[in-house]
Design an enzyme around this catalytic site. Structure first.
Site, PDB file in Angstrom:
ATOM      1  N   GLU A 110       0.829  -1.201   0.000  1.00 47.08           N
ATOM      2  CA  GLU A 110       0.000   0.000   0.000  1.00 47.08           C
ATOM      3  C   GLU A 110       0.868   1.256   0.000  1.00 47.08           C
ATOM      4  OE1 GLU A 110      -3.480  -2.535   2.275  1.00 47.08           O
ATOM      5  OE2 GLU A 110      -2.570  -0.858   3.335  1.00 47.08           O
TER       6      GLU A 110
ATOM      7  N   HIS B 127      -3.598   3.393   5.328  1.00 49.99           N
ATOM      8  CA  HIS B 127      -3.628   2.215   4.449  1.00 49.99           C
ATOM      9  C   HIS B 127      -3.999   2.609   3.030  1.00 49.99           C
ATOM     10  CE1 HIS B 127      -3.590  -1.314   7.285  1.00 49.99           C
ATOM     11  NE2 HIS B 127      -3.658  -0.306   8.132  1.00 49.99           N
TER      12      HIS B 127
ATOM     13  N   GLU C 298      -8.088   4.888   4.719  1.00 49.00           N
ATOM     14  CA  GLU C 298      -7.948   4.121   3.485  1.00 49.00           C
ATOM     15  C   GLU C 298      -7.886   5.075   2.299  1.00 49.00           C
ATOM     16  OE1 GLU C 298      -7.619   0.911   3.258  1.00 49.00           O
ATOM     17  OE2 GLU C 298      -8.534  -0.009   5.047  1.00 49.00           O
TER      18      GLU C 298
HETATM   19 ZN   LIG Z   1      -3.899  -2.163   4.441  1.00 43.17          ZN
END
Ligand SMILES: [Zn+2]
Length: 1161
Positions: free
Chosen positions: A815, A909, A994
């Site tokens: 990531e 992330h 995210e």
């Molecule tokens: Zn992740």
């Protein structure tokens, strides 16, 4: 009078009249029912179903069929109604069986084999019955398939409507696996193939698409069983379908045929193991001191065909499957949801973390005497003296393990050198970074030479590292360097160029215009990295740097039918293998494959930091299959790739297939592109990763691993990511990656540059080592806050009492977007932007910018060297195996133990399935509500403050979308950082941030793919969000408020503190529409259009007009008993019935169906 009344009347008449004496009444009621149902929406039919309409119809059918001779004026409308109602009644099969109607219908069909109109009616109902697998199986054993086969063979264009109905009924029957088996054993598969060929050849003007597609549906269902696939292959099914599809490709009308044929071709393509010796990673790491059970899933032999065939046949009557799958995972145990302050280690251990909070014991003596001198001295001692606590990952030595004591800052330039400065252009990155000019000046080259001295100082801790060779025949390059480095560009094949030569010369030409990047510092850092393959090479992009392009790229528009074309091209390998080369051109496991240049092929390489490519196979002249390496010590988690490719031809479309992807879907199907970096472009002044690739799609392929090799997962299958690329230059050196790479060395270099560039009078900055990783790399921990304004007691107190914010990133090495966001956060935090200045005065930031350095270094996607997903270890991290998690958690425990648990915790992330940037948080109430829990949530008190930050970000950060956020606690996530920090450390605002790999579906960046600039901006906007959060949520001094008010136009924001109400969450669970093309060919349900009721309805409708018009090849012949009166009376939906007056209900206007509540249409 409404539908309800008609229905009631109907059931009444039905029950009363056991004879057909009330025929007129029945006819009339049938007529009205037909009328009502064909005008209404599905809701009306569902109403009829819910009131027992199906049963009533079946009962009427039983009565009508018993009369001798059968009265078709009643039977036909009955059958039509049954077909229409039955296909919408999910329990139809069950009801049919209960009423023992299968035999009745089958009997009727047999009696009418020569009367095609009657037969067709029976076939419709048979088809609907067979959509229930159990009923279908019963029909199969009763000889229905034989009957149908008799109707459809041999090929004939007579009675096409009947043939169509029979084929569709057969297709429905073949959904039952035992029926399929029976059909294969009776030799029907070959018959179906021949029939398909006949229709294909004779239907030149494409008038009978539905018949051809119906035959394909039969084949599609039959090949769901292994016996079917084998027989299909043996009957040359692949060749037949492939050839026929080629004829269809030019005609868009034929899409249903092409799609279905392609699905069959995909399914029947013989399964194969991946072309690798073992699925386990090429890189393995002996785990120190821990006998982790060796994964027994070696080898790749096994049965690739067992795809759950023997599973019990699903009964569609058991509906409600779709009900609550999403909620199943929600944590509903209130005790588990409640904050739970327990310690996973002896309390004494926490004492060691005091050293990681030097800010709390700093006395700022330096304010008295000469501040700068003192401070830097102190800095120096702090970083270079053997630090009394660097948690040790392990004490067991192994090949790759080399203990290092020095902290990373040592490798940077001597902080005592006051005259260091990055050239001005490095400081003008964005307007947000308003750096205070520093008086002292020194050239970056000099500084970087200091950085490069790492090697000279301590040869033991670094190793030689060579820049990858530059492109051949580079005239522009020779012109640049010839005089200086004639010897080093000698193109002796295979001859390595010394990095010091090429790199030095290159560096002198480096324009130094990439903010916060220095190639020299990068090299110095890369030399100290410890990797499993012991990297000797330096990838050019990481060394030279990346500069965000001045524009954002829109998401790639998906070309129509692109997946189909790619799949057919894949199938062609099997059917027309003439041009297939099948040559391995790169193989990590067999180095002999890798080095020499093969004529007529690309050259690949991946042995460099973050590199991931295991094998490259040249399939055809310009097509390559690529296999990614599994995460170290594992046999899975293939997603991240990053490799070098050279020896390409200009403007030739190269096709690449990454064939061992694992996720069931990918943003590559929704507009995402990979990234490419061209060395020639970089040397011409455009050093940048760019989104690239076209004809991109992602679909399930024919590679499989046996249950054993797949780690217990039965018949695990792989997916292909395919893309085409035209390279920008001839004989260039290019790098391709899943996403913008960001290596460990890049992070280490970045930290050095940040430290050097900060204003030490304003920015308190400490870089320490959280711990050593398993691989022996230091995991840095940063402390950033504002220096106290003075040594006065008040100011020092304010300094010590600032609340903490804890940030982390990159626990998942693939990531890399998380690192770019972190880069933005860090640059903003140390900048001289007045907002940053204010923010530093509000908080003490504890930051672990890369939680999984080993994973990043070795090109993993998900795991650490132990093969564990580190973000699933937070409940009980092992100090030996998961040191970074163990100590990050330890530090958090320590902060809590001294009453300083962070106000905000955020773990960065990347998200591969969704668009936008969003937060996951934790809420007891929202979880219980979502799970539909009966717990009285009113008694649970919960501070809704967790919603404030995402709400703020929704306003200030263009890539952020509140609607994508979720605050549900899932059982499967109970060991993630977010949940554990929330529950065990008691942090209300504990988040996972995210960031999409793809782009945005909302807001300013809607329709655009994110670049590094947008990701970095997100990182800085998070900082702004934290400041606003502070102002909104915490008591602030008047001074601070005044300063903030000057900077932010937020009066409204600040005053509405009370208004922290919890509005209804609009949770988005899935932000992508269903795939345009079927990614997974085994999901064969909805793709038949069998849930599309309109199809059969239309078929019935068409048949009626044909029956009335009597024009087609299969018209009514004279003497048949179907009276035109019956036809007229029953096929009326569009015209008033002549005898309607007989029924008072008919007079009611259509719009006022009192029985049918709100929606008549
Ligand atoms: Zn992740």
């Amino acid at each position: 009078m409404g539908l309800r009344h008609v229905l009631f009347l109907w059931i009444l008449v039905n029950n009363k009249s056991k004879s057909s004496s009330d025929k007129d009444v029945i006819l009339n009621i049938l007529s009205v029912l037909t009328d009502l149902l064909s005008l209404g929406t599905g809701r009306r039919i569902h109403y009829v179903i819910s009131k027992g309409g199906t049963e009533a119809l079946l009962q009427a059918l039983a009565i009508a069929a018993r009369t001798e001779p059968p009265d078709h004026s009643i039977l036909l409308p009955l059958l039509r109604l049954l077909a229409r109602v039955g296909q919408r009644d999910r329990k139809f099969g069950l009801k049919v069986q209960k009423a023992e109607a299968t035999d009745i219908i089958l009997g009727l069909a047999r009696r009418n084999l020569s009367h095609h109109l009657y037969l067709t009616h029976c076939l419709w109902v048979l088809r609907v019955c067979a959509s229930n697998v159990t009923t279908g199986t019963t029909l199969g054993t009763n000889g229905t398939m034989e009957l149908l086969f008799k109707v459809i063979t041999p090929y004939s264009k007579r009675h096409v409507r009947t043939v169509r109905a029979a084929i569709e009924a057969l297709a429905a029957l073949l959904k039952s696996k035992s029926n399929s088996r029976r059909a294969v054993n009776k030799g029907y598969l070959g018959g179906l193939l021949r029939l398909y060929q006949d229709w294909h050849h004779h239907d030149v003007s494409n008038n009978y698409i539905y018949i051809r597609r119906g035959l394909l549906l039969c084949l599609k269902h039959i090949t769901n069983i292994q016996l079917g696939r084998e027989t299909f292959l043996g009957s040359l099914g692949m060749e037949i379908l492939f050839t026929s599809v080629q004829d269809c490709l030019s005609c868009k009308n034929l899409d249903p045929i092409i799609t279905t044929a392609t699905q069959i071709l995909r399914k029947c393509y013989p399964k194969e193991p991946l072309p690798v010796a073992t699925l386990r990673s090429s890189y393995s790491f002996p785990l120190p001191g821990i006998a982790k059970s060796e994964n027994p899933y070696e080898g790749s032999e096994g049965d690739y065909e067992s795809d759950g065939e023997e599973e019990t046949e699903k009964d569609l009557d058991n509906e409600d499957v779709e009900s609550k799958e999403e909620d199943y995972d929600l944590e509903t145990d209130v005790n588990k949801l409640k904050t739970r302050p327990v310690l996973d280690r002896p309390e004494e251990e926490l004492g060691q973390y005091e050293a990681m909070c030097p800010e709390l014991s700093h006395n700022f003596q330096e304010f008295e005497s000469e501040p700068e001198e003192e401070k830097t001295l102190e800095d120096k001692t702090e970083s270079s003296a053997p630090f009394h606590f660097i948690p040790n990952a392990t004490s067991v030595k192994h090949a790759n393990y080399r203990w290092r004591k020095q902290s990373a800052t040592e490798m940077g330039p001597d902080p005592k050198e006051k005259d260091f400065k990055v050239p001005l252009q490095n400081l003008t990155k964005k307007e947000k970074c308003r750096w205070h000019p520093i008086d002292e000046k020194r050239d970056i080259i000099k500084a970087a030479q200091d950085a490069g001295s790492c090697e000279d100082e301590d040869r033991a801790k670094s190793h030689a590292i060579t820049l990858r060779p530059l492109p051949n025949e580079a005239a522009w390059y020779k012109k640049m360097f010839y005089s200086e480095c004639e010897y080093s560009i000698n193109p002796s094949p295979g001859g390595r160029l010394e990095s010091s030569d090429v790199a030095t010369n290159l560096l002198e030409k480096h324009q130094g215009d990439i903010p916060f990047h220095s190639p020299r510092i990068y090299i110095a850092k890369a030399k100290c990295v410890k990797s499993i393959p012991d990297y000797k090479d330096l990838a050019f992009p990481d060394f030279w740097g990346h500069q965000s392009p001045p524009y954002s790229k829109p998401m790639l528009e998906r070309k129509y039918g692109v997946q189909r074309d790619k799949v057919l091209d894949d199938v062609r390998r099997l059917i027309q293998p003439d041009d297939v080369i099948g040559r391995t051109v790169f193989d990590l496991d067999e180095p002999s494959h890798s080095s020499p240049r093969l004529p007529g092929s690309l050259t690949f390489f991946s042995k460099f930091e973050s590199g991931n490519l295991r094998k490259a196979i040249q399939v055809r002249e310009f097509e390559y299959d690529l296999i990614m390496n599994a995460d170290v010590n594992s046999n899975q988690h293939h997603q991240w790739f990053y490799f070098e490719v050279r020896d390409m031809k200009l403007a030739v479309p190269y096709r690449f297939n990454v064939i061992n992807c694992e996720k069931f879907n990918s943003q590559f199907n929704y507009g995402m592109q990979l990234v490419i970096y061209s060395v020639k472009e970089a040397l011409q002044g455009r050093p940048r990763w760019l989104r690239a690739g076209y004809d991109i799609c992602y679909y399930k392929n024919h590679y499989c691993c046996s249950a054993a090799a797949g780690g217990g997962m039965s018949g695990k299958c792989y997916y292909t990511l395919t893309f085409s690329i035209k390279f920008p230059h001839n004989d260039d050196v290019c790098y391709l990656a899943y996403h913008y790479p960001y290596t460990y060395s890049a992070m280490m270099a970045h930290l050095d540059i940040l430290e050097q560039n900060r204003n030490p009078k304003k920015v308190y900055w400490r870089q320490q080592t959280l711990c050593q990783t398993l691989g022996g790399n230091p995991c840095p921990l940063l402390t950033i806050t504002a220096m106290p304004e003075s040594k006065k007691r008040d100011d020092l107190e304010q300094f010590y009492n600032r609340p903490y914010v804890f940030l982390m990133a990159r626990v998942h090495p693939g990531e890399s977007n998380a690192s770019w966001v972190m880069k933005g956060t860090l640059e903003f935090l140390v900048s001289s932007d007045p907002i940053a200045d204010l923010l530093r005065k509000c908080f003490i930031f504890k930051i672990v910018p890369m939680l999984n350095p080993d994973g990043v270094i070795n090109g993993n996607h998900r795991c650490s060297l132990s093969g564990d997903d580190l973000n699933r270890q937070w409940l009980t991290p092992n100090s030996q195996v998961h040191p970074t998690i163990y100590h990050a958690k330890g530090l958090l425990y320590y902060l809590r133990s001294i009453g300083r648990a962070p106000l905000v915790f955020c773990d960065y992330h990347g998200h591969s399935q969704k668009k936008n940037v969003f937060l996951y948080g934790c809420s007891i109430k929202e979880t219980l509500w979502q799970a539909g829990c009966m717990v009285d949530t009113a008694v649970i008190t919960e501070d809704v403050g967790y919603r404030t930050l995402p709400k703020i970000l929704d306003k200030v950060a263009p890539a952020f979308v509140m609607n994508s956020c979720s605050f549900l606690v899932e059982k499967s996530r109970e060991s993630t950082a977010r949940v554990v920090v929330w529950r065990e450390i008691g942090v209300l605002r504990s988040y996972t941030m995210e960031s999409t790999y793809c782009g945005c579906s909302h807001g300013l960046y809607k329709g655009l793919q994110l670049g590094t600039q947008e990701l970095e901006e997100m990182g800085s906007k998070l900082c702004l969000g934290l400041l606003i959060l502070h102002l909104k949520s915490l008591p602030c001094s008047k001074k601070l408020m005044a300063q903030a008010a000057l900077l932010l136009d937020l009066e409204e924001e600040i005053t509405d503190r009370a208004q922290r109400s919890c509005s209804n969450s609009s949770l988005e669970t899935d932000d992508e529409p269903p795939c345009v093309e079927e990614i997974d060919y085994n999901t064969d349900s909805s793709s038949d259009g069998e849930r599309d009721f309109s199809e059969l309805d239309q078929e019935i409708q068409e048949c009626l007009s044909w029956a009335e018009g009597e024009t087609e090849d299969e018209g009514l012949t004279t003497g048949q008993s179907c009276s035109s009166k019956a036809l007229r009376g029953l096929y009326i939906s569009s015209q008033p019935t002549p005898n309607s007056t007989a029924l008072p209900l008919r007079s009611t206007a259509l719009g006022v169906y009192s029985g049918f509540e709100s929606s008549p249409a």
